[in-house]
Motif scaffolding. Structure first.
Motif, mmCIF file in Angstrom:
data_model
loop_
_atom_site.group_PDB
_atom_site.id
_atom_site.type_symbol
_atom_site.label_atom_id
_atom_site.label_comp_id
_atom_site.label_asym_id
_atom_site.label_seq_id
_atom_site.Cartn_x
_atom_site.Cartn_y
_atom_site.Cartn_z
ATOM 1 N N LEU A 182 24.739 43.788 110.019
ATOM 2 C CA LEU A 182 24.530 44.918 111.326
ATOM 3 C C LEU A 182 25.047 46.093 110.656
ATOM 4 O O LEU A 182 24.460 47.295 110.841
ATOM 5 N N GLU A 183 26.226 46.161 109.948
ATOM 6 C CA GLU A 183 26.772 47.337 109.285
ATOM 7 C C GLU A 183 25.595 47.904 108.254
ATOM 8 O O GLU A 183 25.406 49.067 108.139
ATOM 9 N N ALA A 184 25.116 46.965 107.427
ATOM 10 C CA ALA A 184 24.071 47.544 106.538
ATOM 11 C C ALA A 184 22.807 48.073 107.323
ATOM 12 O O ALA A 184 22.346 48.768 106.569
ATOM 13 N N ARG A 185 22.570 47.573 108.176
ATOM 14 C CA ARG A 185 21.166 48.165 109.038
ATOM 15 C C ARG A 185 21.548 49.357 109.732
ATOM 16 O O ARG A 185 20.703 50.545 109.642
ATOM 17 N N ILE A 186 22.763 49.640 109.829
ATOM 18 C CA ILE A 186 23.242 50.782 110.517
ATOM 19 C C ILE A 186 23.348 51.854 109.465
ATOM 20 O O ILE A 186 22.801 53.167 109.572
ATOM 21 N N ALA A 187 23.908 51.481 108.416
ATOM 22 C CA ALA A 187 23.926 52.525 107.103
ATOM 23 C C ALA A 187 22.453 52.862 106.632
ATOM 24 O O ALA A 187 22.377 53.850 106.186
ATOM 25 N N ASP A 188 21.421 51.830 106.659
ATOM 26 C CA ASP A 188 20.266 52.309 106.226
ATOM 27 C C ASP A 188 18.930 51.552 107.092
ATOM 28 O O ASP A 188 18.609 50.593 106.773
ATOM 29 N N PRO A 189 19.123 52.415 108.145
ATOM 30 C CA PRO A 189 17.991 52.065 109.201
ATOM 31 C C PRO A 189 16.560 51.866 108.982
ATOM 32 O O PRO A 189 15.862 51.001 109.539
ATOM 33 N N GLY A 190 16.202 52.527 107.838
ATOM 34 C CA GLY A 190 14.865 52.544 107.054
ATOM 35 C C GLY A 190 14.156 53.508 108.060
ATOM 36 O O GLY A 190 14.763 54.401 108.625
ATOM 37 N N PRO A 191 12.802 53.532 108.139
ATOM 38 C CA PRO A 191 11.669 54.493 108.558
ATOM 39 C C PRO A 191 11.858 54.370 110.225
ATOM 40 O O PRO A 191 12.087 53.126 110.711
ATOM 41 N N ALA A 192 12.021 55.474 110.884
ATOM 42 C CA ALA A 192 11.981 55.243 112.303
ATOM 43 C C ALA A 192 10.789 54.836 112.861
ATOM 44 O O ALA A 192 9.633 55.161 112.364
ATOM 45 N N PRO A 193 10.584 54.027 113.846
ATOM 46 C CA PRO A 193 9.356 53.702 114.564
ATOM 47 C C PRO A 193 8.898 54.761 115.141
ATOM 48 O O PRO A 193 9.360 55.546 115.971
ATOM 49 N N SER A 194 7.577 54.500 115.492
ATOM 50 C CA SER A 194 6.729 55.772 116.051
ATOM 51 C C SER A 194 6.813 55.521 117.418
ATOM 52 O O SER A 194 7.267 54.598 117.911
ATOM 53 N N THR A 195 6.466 56.514 118.324
ATOM 54 C CA THR A 195 6.580 56.447 119.887
ATOM 55 C C THR A 195 5.660 55.470 120.271
ATOM 56 O O THR A 195 6.020 54.401 121.179
ATOM 57 N N ALA A 196 4.528 55.335 119.579
ATOM 58 C CA ALA A 196 3.645 54.398 120.148
ATOM 59 C C ALA A 196 4.053 52.984 119.793
ATOM 60 O O ALA A 196 3.953 51.945 120.817
ATOM 61 N N GLU A 197 4.824 52.648 118.744
ATOM 62 C CA GLU A 197 5.216 51.175 118.623
ATOM 63 C C GLU A 197 6.414 51.061 119.388
ATOM 64 O O GLU A 197 6.762 50.000 119.828
ATOM 65 N N LEU A 198 7.212 51.942 119.901
ATOM 66 C CA LEU A 198 8.298 51.818 120.859
ATOM 67 C C LEU A 198 7.898 51.543 122.036
ATOM 68 O O LEU A 198 8.265 50.604 122.892
ATOM 69 N N GLU A 199 6.685 52.027 122.608
ATOM 70 C CA GLU A 199 6.128 51.668 123.750
ATOM 71 C C GLU A 199 5.483 50.364 123.888
ATOM 72 O O GLU A 199 5.570 49.802 124.777
ATOM 73 N N SER A 200 4.696 49.870 122.847
ATOM 74 C CA SER A 200 4.226 48.603 122.929
ATOM 75 C C SER A 200 5.225 47.818 122.738
ATOM 76 O O SER A 200 5.076 46.706 123.244
ATOM 77 N N ALA A 201 6.411 47.982 122.147
ATOM 78 C CA ALA A 201 7.430 46.753 121.950
ATOM 79 C C ALA A 201 8.051 46.661 123.481
ATOM 80 O O ALA A 201 8.398 45.736 123.970
ATOM 81 N N ALA A 202 8.233 47.923 124.119
ATOM 82 C CA ALA A 202 8.894 47.857 125.406
ATOM 83 C C ALA A 202 7.744 47.187 126.485
ATOM 84 O O ALA A 202 8.253 46.195 127.238
ATOM 85 N N SER A 203 6.474 47.386 126.404
ATOM 86 C CA SER A 203 5.801 46.599 127.261
ATOM 87 C C SER A 203 5.272 45.323 126.678
ATOM 88 O O SER A 203 4.491 44.476 127.559
ATOM 89 N N GLY A 204 5.692 45.027 125.471
ATOM 90 C CA GLY A 204 5.250 43.564 125.166
ATOM 91 C C GLY A 204 3.682 43.395 124.361
ATOM 92 O O GLY A 204 3.492 42.296 124.224
ATOM 93 N N GLU A 205 3.181 44.235 124.363
ATOM 94 C CA GLU A 205 1.765 44.177 123.821
ATOM 95 C C GLU A 205 1.967 44.549 122.408
ATOM 96 O O GLU A 205 2.903 44.838 121.762
ATOM 97 N N LYS A 206 0.903 44.063 121.772
ATOM 98 C CA LYS A 206 0.902 43.838 120.153
ATOM 99 C C LYS A 206 -0.363 44.835 119.544
ATOM 100 O O LYS A 206 -1.373 44.511 120.044
#
Length: 134
Positions: free
Chosen positions: A107-131
């Motif tokens: 978890l500390e490694a993920r916080i230190a290097d989070p990688g590319p930020a997800p797009s708004t569309a990806e966040l919305e689809s993840a929240a709604s459970g759609e793929k």
């Protein structure tokens, strides 16, 4: 053939001496068991016989001695079982701690290097459970 009977006083004296001898031996057995427990040594018929300076036959033939040794051996076995149980619990706790340490490091490694930020569309689809496709 001489079939003279042993006089009663001699028999009584011999029996009394035998009783005293057995009582003394039982006292030594008790002291030997106490010493073995105090030293946390293995309690066995042979160990008690050596420490008490009695024969193993005496320990098996004398009901009081046999009961004392059996009781001491059972108690020592229970202590060993409890120690094994504690050892098993300690191993499980250490294993769980290692797992938690790896998880925290991940978890500390993920916080230190989070990688590319997800797009708004990806966040919305993840929240709604759609793929959605790429």
């Amino acid at each position: 053939m001489n079939t003279a009977a042993i006089p009663e006083p001699r028999t009584a004296a011999a029996l009394a001496a035998r009783r005293r001898s057995a009582e003394t031996a039982l006292q030594r057995v008790s002291e030997a068991i106490t010493r073995l427990r105090r030293e946390k040594a293995q309690v066995s018929v042979a160990a008690v016989a050596r420490r008490a300076d009695v024969s193993r036959t005496f320990l098996y033939d004398n009901p009081e001695a046999r009961a004392a040794v059996a009781s001491a051996m059972a108690e020592a076995g229970e202590r060993r079982t409890q120690m094994l149980t504690l050892d098993e619990r300690l191993k499980a706790a250490r294993s769980n701690l290692r797992f938690q340490d790896r998880r925290v490091a991940d978890l500390e490694a993920r916080i230190a290097d989070p990688g590319p930020a997800p797009s708004t569309a990806e966040l919305e689809s993840a929240a709604s459970g759609e793929k959605r496709g790429p």
